[in-house]
Design a protein around this motif. Structure first.
Motif, PDB file in Angstrom:
ATOM      1  N   SER A   3       0.856  -1.182   0.000  1.00  0.00           N
ATOM      2  CA  SER A   3       0.000   0.000   0.000  1.00  0.00           C
ATOM      3  C   SER A   3       0.892   1.232   0.000  1.00  0.00           C
ATOM      4  CB  SER A   3      -0.908   0.023   1.230  1.00  0.00           C
ATOM      5  OG  SER A   3      -1.756  -1.109   1.246  1.00  0.00           O
ATOM      6  N   LEU A   4       0.543   2.216  -0.819  1.00  0.00           N
ATOM      7  CA  LEU A   4       1.392   3.392  -1.004  1.00  0.00           C
ATOM      8  C   LEU A   4       0.588   4.672  -0.838  1.00  0.00           C
ATOM      9  CD1 LEU A   4       3.195   2.214  -4.283  1.00  0.00           C
ATOM     10  CD2 LEU A   4       4.115   2.062  -1.957  1.00  0.00           C
ATOM     11  N   GLN A   5       1.301   5.765  -0.578  1.00  0.00           N
ATOM     12  CA  GLN A   5       0.715   7.098  -0.647  1.00  0.00           C
ATOM     13  C   GLN A   5       0.886   7.579  -2.085  1.00  0.00           C
ATOM     14  OE1 GLN A   5      -0.953   8.779   1.832  1.00  0.00           O
ATOM     15  NE2 GLN A   5      -0.769   6.848   2.964  1.00  0.00           N
ATOM     16  N   TRP A   6      -0.128   7.350  -2.896  1.00  0.00           N
ATOM     17  CA  TRP A   6      -0.022   7.612  -4.330  1.00  0.00           C
ATOM     18  C   TRP A   6      -0.063   9.109  -4.632  1.00  0.00           C
ATOM     19  CZ3 TRP A   6       1.105   3.837  -7.713  1.00  0.00           C
ATOM     20  CH2 TRP A   6       0.870   2.511  -7.323  1.00  0.00           C
ATOM     21  N   PRO A   7       0.828   9.596  -5.500  1.00  0.00           N
ATOM     22  CA  PRO A   7       0.773  11.001  -5.887  1.00  0.00           C
ATOM     23  C   PRO A   7      -0.413  11.323  -6.794  1.00  0.00           C
ATOM     24  CG  PRO A   7       2.974  10.069  -6.261  1.00  0.00           C
ATOM     25  CD  PRO A   7       2.040   8.927  -6.008  1.00  0.00           C
ATOM     26  N   THR A   8      -0.936  10.301  -7.494  1.00  0.00           N
ATOM     27  CA  THR A   8      -2.003  10.546  -8.460  1.00  0.00           C
ATOM     28  C   THR A   8      -2.751   9.252  -8.745  1.00  0.00           C
ATOM     29  OG1 THR A   8      -2.483  11.534 -10.628  1.00  0.00           O
ATOM     30  CG2 THR A   8      -0.567  10.088 -10.503  1.00  0.00           C
ATOM     31  N   GLY A   9      -3.842   9.352  -9.463  1.00  0.00           N
ATOM     32  CA  GLY A   9      -4.518   8.163  -9.967  1.00  0.00           C
ATOM     33  C   GLY A   9      -5.829   7.823  -9.285  1.00  0.00           C
ATOM     34  N   THR A  10      -6.564   6.917  -9.921  1.00  0.00           N
ATOM     35  CA  THR A  10      -7.835   6.401  -9.415  1.00  0.00           C
ATOM     36  C   THR A  10      -7.632   4.964  -8.980  1.00  0.00           C
ATOM     37  OG1 THR A  10      -9.109   7.816 -10.907  1.00  0.00           O
ATOM     38  CG2 THR A  10     -10.236   5.894 -10.012  1.00  0.00           C
ATOM     39  N   GLY A  11      -8.051   4.642  -7.761  1.00  0.00           N
ATOM     40  CA  GLY A  11      -7.819   3.316  -7.214  1.00  0.00           C
ATOM     41  C   GLY A  11      -8.948   2.355  -7.486  1.00  0.00           C
ATOM     42  N   ALA A  12      -8.610   1.067  -7.566  1.00  0.00           N
ATOM     43  CA  ALA A  12      -9.591  -0.003  -7.720  1.00  0.00           C
ATOM     44  C   ALA A  12      -9.062  -1.238  -7.009  1.00  0.00           C
ATOM     45  CB  ALA A  12      -9.848  -0.305  -9.194  1.00  0.00           C
ATOM     46  N   LYS A  13      -9.983  -2.108  -6.607  1.00  0.00           N
ATOM     47  CA  LYS A  13      -9.606  -3.296  -5.868  1.00  0.00           C
ATOM     48  C   LYS A  13      -9.291  -4.444  -6.810  1.00  0.00           C
ATOM     49  CE  LYS A  13     -11.133  -6.228  -2.039  1.00  0.00           C
ATOM     50  NZ  LYS A  13     -12.226  -6.494  -1.073  1.00  0.00           N
TER      51      LYS A  13
END
Length: 343
Positions: free
Chosen positions: A186-196
């Protein structure tokens, strides 16, 4: 070949006599889910043993095996030393396949596989490259008309071994990624849309023009998603397939516990975003209400997965275990015990 067949036959006989009808449960990585679904269906046909595997992500699988709520966990990354120390007893890692993580995209009008470098992929996921016609992408793909579409970045929202593999690779090729984001499930994402799950990311890419996401190879192929070649350490642009994935393990020193990274391999023919996928389980199987029959059933299943079951890997876009790794896997299984007694 004959030796593997006889070993598989012996294991099947053991299951039939000592642990028939004993059901098993597992949870974890979605990365190998298509392979495990096939393996476990075939295994049930042959033995009557039902294996219920839930693709909840590597992070959740590691948590469940630590809490001893499943017989085994699936994970695309090995557990850290710290995580292993937190477990109530010794856990073992058994590799079952080699898989590739690919940059899949949805780019109307582009009909040839695009080329990516690790640095460009890192800059896209850092939010520094935001459109498909960016000069960095154009320079890698001369002669390809790249549309001025925004890059819709897709990523995992759950604790994911696929994320670990992807971020492990990016950390090796981009110092900025390593310092700003790093490696993890698990990361602290700088950008993007997440999905499982891999299927969730593939779903975003499939339904969104301009999207880019990282998924295990089989999910790209099952969803008919284009995916790009990635420049390896030798400078070659390699399209993921079983051969290039298997090449990533060649020349790598495999430790006795098999916990190793295969990303950014030095092999000139290797695909660079490649990993083992593992089954994680307790060395001593006597805990809670577990019976010796359950322990023997698990050992027989894992033995089958690393011998006879390997015959299902390549048709589902996973590489088989190399001979030296399969040998180490057998050695790991031979250390399993029940109440201190060898199984």
């Amino acid at each position: 070949m004959k030796k593997s067949f006889l070993l598989g036959l012996t294991l099947m006989t053991a299951v039939g006599t000592a642990a028939a009808q004993t059901n098993l449960t597992g949870a974890g990585a979605s990365f190998p889910f298509p392979l495990y679904s096939k393996m476990f269906a075939e295994y049930k046909k042959a033995t009557g043993v039902d294996v219920n595997y839930q693709a909840v992500g590597s992070g959740a699988g590691q948590k469940q095996i630590t809490e001893r709520t499943v017989d085994f966990a699936g994970s695309d990354n090995p557990m850290s030393d710290e995580a292993l120390k937190a477990a109530p007893a010794k856990l073992l890692h058994l590799p079952t396949a080699i898989g590739a993580v690919v940059p899949a995209y949805n780019l109307p009008g582009v009909t040839v596989p695009l080329k990516f470098t690790g640095r460009v992929l890192a800059d896209i996921y850092l939010g520094k490259i935001t459109t498909w016609n960016d000069k960095a992408l154009a320079a890698l793909n001369p002669g390809v008309t790249l549309p001025p579409l925004p890059i819709m970045v897709a990523r995992r929202s759950d604790g994911s071994g696929t994320t670990y593999v992807f971020s492990d690779y990016l950390s090796k090729v981009s110092s900025e990624w390593k310092s700003r984001v790093g490696v993890g499930n698990s990361l602290q994402w700088p950008t993007g849309t997440g999905a499982k799950g891999n299927d969730g990311v593939a779903g975003i890419v499939k339904s969104t023009p301009g999207a880019l996401g990282y998924v295990e190879l089989v999910y790209a192929r099952q969803n008919r998603l284009p995916f790009g070649s990635v420049q390896n350490r030798a400078g070659k642009f390699v399209l993921a397939d079983n051969g290039p994935a298997s090449a990533a393990a060649q020349g790598v020193v495999i430790p006795a516990d098999t916990r190793v990274s295969l990303t950014n391999s030095a092999n000139a023919d290797a695909y660079p975003i490649t990993s083992f996928t593992y089954v994680i389980f307790y060395q001593d199987q006597k805990y809670g209400n577990r019976t010796e029959a359950q322990a023997k059933a698990l050992k027989a299943l894992l033995g089958w997965m690393t011998t006879t079951g390997q015959g299902y890997n390549e048709a589902l876009d996973y590489a088989r275990l190399p001979a030296n790794v399969a040998s180490k896997a057998r050695g790991i299984l031979n250390t399993m015990t029940y109440g201190g007694k060898k199984l």
